[in-house]
Design an enzyme around this catalytic site. Structure first.
Site, PDB file in Angstrom:
ATOM      1  N   GLY A  38       2.077   9.571  12.304  1.00  0.00           N
ATOM      2  CA  GLY A  38       3.457  10.025  12.406  1.00  0.00           C
ATOM      3  C   GLY A  38       3.612  11.481  12.832  1.00  0.00           C
ATOM      4  O   GLY A  38       4.714  12.008  12.856  1.00  0.00           O
ATOM      5  N   ALA A  39       2.502  12.138  13.174  1.00  0.00           N
ATOM      6  CA  ALA A  39       2.585  13.546  13.564  1.00  0.00           C
ATOM      7  C   ALA A  39       3.044  13.704  15.010  1.00  0.00           C
ATOM      8  O   ALA A  39       3.242  14.821  15.481  1.00  0.00           O
ATOM      9  CB  ALA A  39       1.233  14.227  13.364  1.00  0.00           C
ATOM     10  N   THR A  48       9.864  14.966  31.027  1.00  0.00           N
ATOM     11  CA  THR A  48       9.832  15.112  32.485  1.00  0.00           C
ATOM     12  C   THR A  48       8.957  14.040  33.124  1.00  0.00           C
ATOM     13  O   THR A  48       9.082  13.776  34.314  1.00  0.00           O
ATOM     14  CB  THR A  48       9.275  16.491  32.888  1.00  0.00           C
ATOM     15  OG1 THR A  48       8.091  16.734  32.116  1.00  0.00           O
ATOM     16  CG2 THR A  48      10.278  17.600  32.621  1.00  0.00           C
ATOM     17  N   ASP A  49       8.054  13.424  32.349  1.00  0.00           N
ATOM     18  CA  ASP A  49       7.068  12.529  32.998  1.00  0.00           C
ATOM     19  C   ASP A  49       7.724  11.332  33.671  1.00  0.00           C
ATOM     20  O   ASP A  49       7.409  11.004  34.810  1.00  0.00           O
ATOM     21  CB  ASP A  49       5.913  12.130  32.048  1.00  0.00           C
ATOM     22  CG  ASP A  49       6.303  11.376  30.794  1.00  0.00           C
ATOM     23  OD1 ASP A  49       7.508  11.239  30.502  1.00  0.00           O
ATOM     24  OD2 ASP A  49       5.371  10.918  30.085  1.00  0.00           O
ATOM     25  N   TYR A 102      14.811   6.961  22.877  1.00  0.00           N
ATOM     26  CA  TYR A 102      13.921   7.251  24.017  1.00  0.00           C
ATOM     27  C   TYR A 102      14.362   6.438  25.224  1.00  0.00           C
ATOM     28  O   TYR A 102      14.546   6.959  26.326  1.00  0.00           O
ATOM     29  CB  TYR A 102      12.471   6.931  23.643  1.00  0.00           C
ATOM     30  CG  TYR A 102      11.470   7.327  24.702  1.00  0.00           C
ATOM     31  CD1 TYR A 102      10.879   8.582  24.689  1.00  0.00           C
ATOM     32  CD2 TYR A 102      11.129   6.463  25.733  1.00  0.00           C
ATOM     33  CE1 TYR A 102       9.973   8.957  25.657  1.00  0.00           C
ATOM     34  CE2 TYR A 102      10.231   6.820  26.717  1.00  0.00           C
ATOM     35  CZ  TYR A 102       9.649   8.069  26.671  1.00  0.00           C
ATOM     36  OH  TYR A 102       8.753   8.448  27.646  1.00  0.00           O
ATOM     37  N   ASP A 159       0.967  10.866  27.917  1.00  0.00           N
ATOM     38  CA  ASP A 159       0.070  10.797  26.765  1.00  0.00           C
ATOM     39  C   ASP A 159      -1.277  10.173  27.141  1.00  0.00           C
ATOM     40  O   ASP A 159      -2.334  10.665  26.747  1.00  0.00           O
ATOM     41  CB  ASP A 159       0.717  10.002  25.628  1.00  0.00           C
ATOM     42  CG  ASP A 159       2.081  10.564  25.232  1.00  0.00           C
ATOM     43  OD1 ASP A 159       2.373  11.717  25.589  1.00  0.00           O
ATOM     44  OD2 ASP A 159       2.844   9.837  24.578  1.00  0.00           O
ATOM     45  N   GLU A 209       8.656  18.500  28.705  1.00  0.00           N
ATOM     46  CA  GLU A 209       8.987  17.390  27.797  1.00  0.00           C
ATOM     47  C   GLU A 209      10.079  16.509  28.408  1.00  0.00           C
ATOM     48  O   GLU A 209      11.076  17.029  28.928  1.00  0.00           O
ATOM     49  CB  GLU A 209       9.461  17.980  26.466  1.00  0.00           C
ATOM     50  CG  GLU A 209       9.050  17.160  25.265  1.00  0.00           C
ATOM     51  CD  GLU A 209       7.549  17.161  25.065  1.00  0.00           C
ATOM     52  OE1 GLU A 209       6.897  16.209  25.544  1.00  0.00           O
ATOM     53  OE2 GLU A 209       7.019  18.102  24.449  1.00  0.00           O
ATOM     54  N   SER A 229      -9.341  -2.638  12.225  1.00  0.00           N
ATOM     55  CA  SER A 229      -9.088  -1.200  12.166  1.00  0.00           C
ATOM     56  C   SER A 229      -9.329  -0.683  10.761  1.00  0.00           C
ATOM     57  O   SER A 229      -8.879  -1.282   9.779  1.00  0.00           O
ATOM     58  CB  SER A 229      -7.648  -0.926  12.601  1.00  0.00           C
ATOM     59  OG  SER A 229      -7.076   0.099  11.820  1.00  0.00           O
ATOM     60  N   LEU A 249       1.299  12.908  17.666  1.00  0.00           N
ATOM     61  CA  LEU A 249       0.173  13.391  18.477  1.00  0.00           C
ATOM     62  C   LEU A 249      -0.441  12.263  19.313  1.00  0.00           C
ATOM     63  O   LEU A 249      -1.588  12.339  19.743  1.00  0.00           O
ATOM     64  CB  LEU A 249      -0.890  14.052  17.582  1.00  0.00           C
ATOM     65  CG  LEU A 249      -0.385  15.224  16.721  1.00  0.00           C
ATOM     66  CD1 LEU A 249      -1.505  15.793  15.870  1.00  0.00           C
ATOM     67  CD2 LEU A 249       0.225  16.327  17.593  1.00  0.00           C
TER      68      LEU A 249
HETATM   69  C1  GLA Z   1       6.522  10.370  24.447  1.00  0.00           C
HETATM   70  C2  GLA Z   1       6.141   9.491  25.648  1.00  0.00           C
HETATM   71  C3  GLA Z   1       5.719  10.342  26.843  1.00  0.00           C
HETATM   72  C4  GLA Z   1       6.736  11.439  27.142  1.00  0.00           C
HETATM   73  C5  GLA Z   1       7.116  12.188  25.875  1.00  0.00           C
HETATM   74  C6  GLA Z   1       8.234  13.175  26.096  1.00  0.00           C
HETATM   75  O1  GLA Z   1       5.384  11.035  23.969  1.00  0.00           O
HETATM   76  O2  GLA Z   1       5.108   8.601  25.314  1.00  0.00           O
HETATM   77  O3  GLA Z   1       5.510   9.516  27.970  1.00  0.00           O
HETATM   78  O4  GLA Z   1       7.867  10.910  27.788  1.00  0.00           O
HETATM   79  O5  GLA Z   1       7.505  11.309  24.818  1.00  0.00           O
HETATM   80  O6  GLA Z   1       7.828  14.204  26.935  1.00  0.00           O
END
Ligand code: GLA
Length: 368
Positions: free
Chosen positions: A110-111, A32-33, A212, A160, A30, A64, A113
């Site tokens: 909002g989950a 780390t990307d 973020y 993601d 998490e 939508s 996902l």
């Molecule tokens: C969000 C971002 C991802 C990643 C995660 C944390 O989902 O869209 O790129 O940085 O947070 O791992």
């Protein structure tokens, strides 16, 4: 299919096809990307479908089922995602003409996902097929990420979109976010008597987006001080930490140890020791809570009560500040665990969490 009838109602005529892209959970790796590191997500059974037809002009119109209302052409709100993908493809020099696009999705809102990545990838895949662009799944993921970075303005990493584009049923996706090399690793929970439960906290703290960007900036300034391209490159953690202080030091501690945890989880999965990854999930959560500081009370209570209720391990998943936690639990203890978590939420006076079973599912594809 509802997305086809909503296309017909909004635009008249029939779509040329329907494409589907899933949301994701991240097993571990998490934040780390965007540090050129390792991630281990997989696609969930919920996603976004796009019914699409080309147009003879350059206009891109979207509707939508979730947003309701008639066709939209402004790059604003939810429409910035699908229209942003088309605009980004053009900016990249790809010959994308106009399109009518109807969207329908079943990813719980909002989950955490990744409904936005699913939306981007479903549209990217549709335009790729219809305009014969010849882009690989990873190239489509990168175009989706670029749309989110440049059009939506969210400085996300690649996890993601890559998870949505590249996942395989019954597998997790190991992605090296520097080389963009990936491989799938079997992740068969039922055969081990295990279940991975998604605990949806139902909360989304509004500071999420600003925080973020700040975490990303902390990581970049720490890497610059250490003289490395990205925190991925830190090999001597003790030496690195002695040269840093405050937030930069904490962020570095998380990112470097999290990459090692991904490698350890991969090793255990390859060895068939799935239940043993629990301790690493717990360690990841503590590091996200205390070093990266992206958890929140609802996620912490979900994780603590899941473990108290019998989970082998649990952690927040995704960006943090709300959204979902995941808990790995023996299938015959899952009900007890869910009850313990629900009781902990009730004791706090919070709305009940929603539990879903995370089944590793297929990545983006054409449905018809
Ligand atoms: C969000 C971002 C991802 C990643 C995660 C944390 O989902 O869209 O790129 O940085 O947070 O791992």
């Amino acid at each position: 299919m509802r997305v086809v009838s909503s296309f017909e109602t909004a635009f008249g005529g029939t779509p040329e096809g329907v494409w589907h892209a899933p949301g994701r959970v991240n097993l571990i790796g998490e934040h780390t990307d965007y540090n050129d590191g390792l991630v281990l997500p997989f696609a969930v059974p919920w996603g976004v479908s796009a019914a699409v037809a080309r147009r003879s002009d350059d206009r891109v119109r979207v509707v939508s089922a979730q947003a309701g209302g008639g066709p939209v052409e402004e790059v604003a709100g939810w429409a910035a995602y699908p229209i942003g993908v088309a605009l980004t493809m053009r900016k990249a020099g790809l010959p994308v003409g106009g399109a009518d696009i109807a969207i329908d999705g079943d990813i719980p809102r909002g989950a955490g996902l990744s409904s936005s990545a699913a939306l981007e990838v479903s549209v990217a895949l549709a335009l790729n097929d219809l305009y014969d662009l010849g882009q690989s799944p990873m190239e489509l993921a990168l175009l989706g990420q670029r749309a989110e970075n440049e059009v939506v303005g969210m400085p996300c990493g690649i996890m993601d979109q890559a998870a949505s584009a590249l996942s395989e049923e019954g597998h997790v996706l190991l992605l090296d976010c520097r080389s963009l090399g990936s491989r799938t690793i079997p992740f068969d929970l039922p055969s081990q008597g295990l279940e991975l439960v998604i605990i949806d906290t139902g909360v989304h703290h509004e500071l999420a987006d600003g925080q973020y960007a700040r975490r990303r900036a902390d990581c970049e300034s720490a890497a610059a001080k250490l003289g490395v391209e990205a925190l991925r490159d830190v090999t001597d953690l003790a030496a690195a930490l002695s040269g840093l202080s405050g937030d930069e030091r904490k962020r570095t501690q998380h990112v470097v140890t999290e990459n090692h945890r991904v490698e350890a989880v991969v090793g255990l999965l390859r060895a068939g020791a799935v239940a043993e990854i629990g301790a690493l999930l717990n360690a990841s959560h503590l590091s996200l809570r205390d070093q990266f500081e992206v958890s929140c009370a609802e996620l912490d209570v979900a994780v603590e009560s899941a473990v108290r209720g019998g989970a082998r391990g649990a952690r927040m998943t995704g960006g943090g500040f709300g959204g979902s936690a995941i808990a790995l639990v023996a299938a015959d203890r899952a009900d007890t665990m869910r009850r313990t978590v629900a009781e902990a939420y009730e004791a706090k006076g919070w709305q009940p969490p929603v539990f879903r079973t995370a089944t590793p599912s297929a990545g983006a594809r054409r449905l018809s």
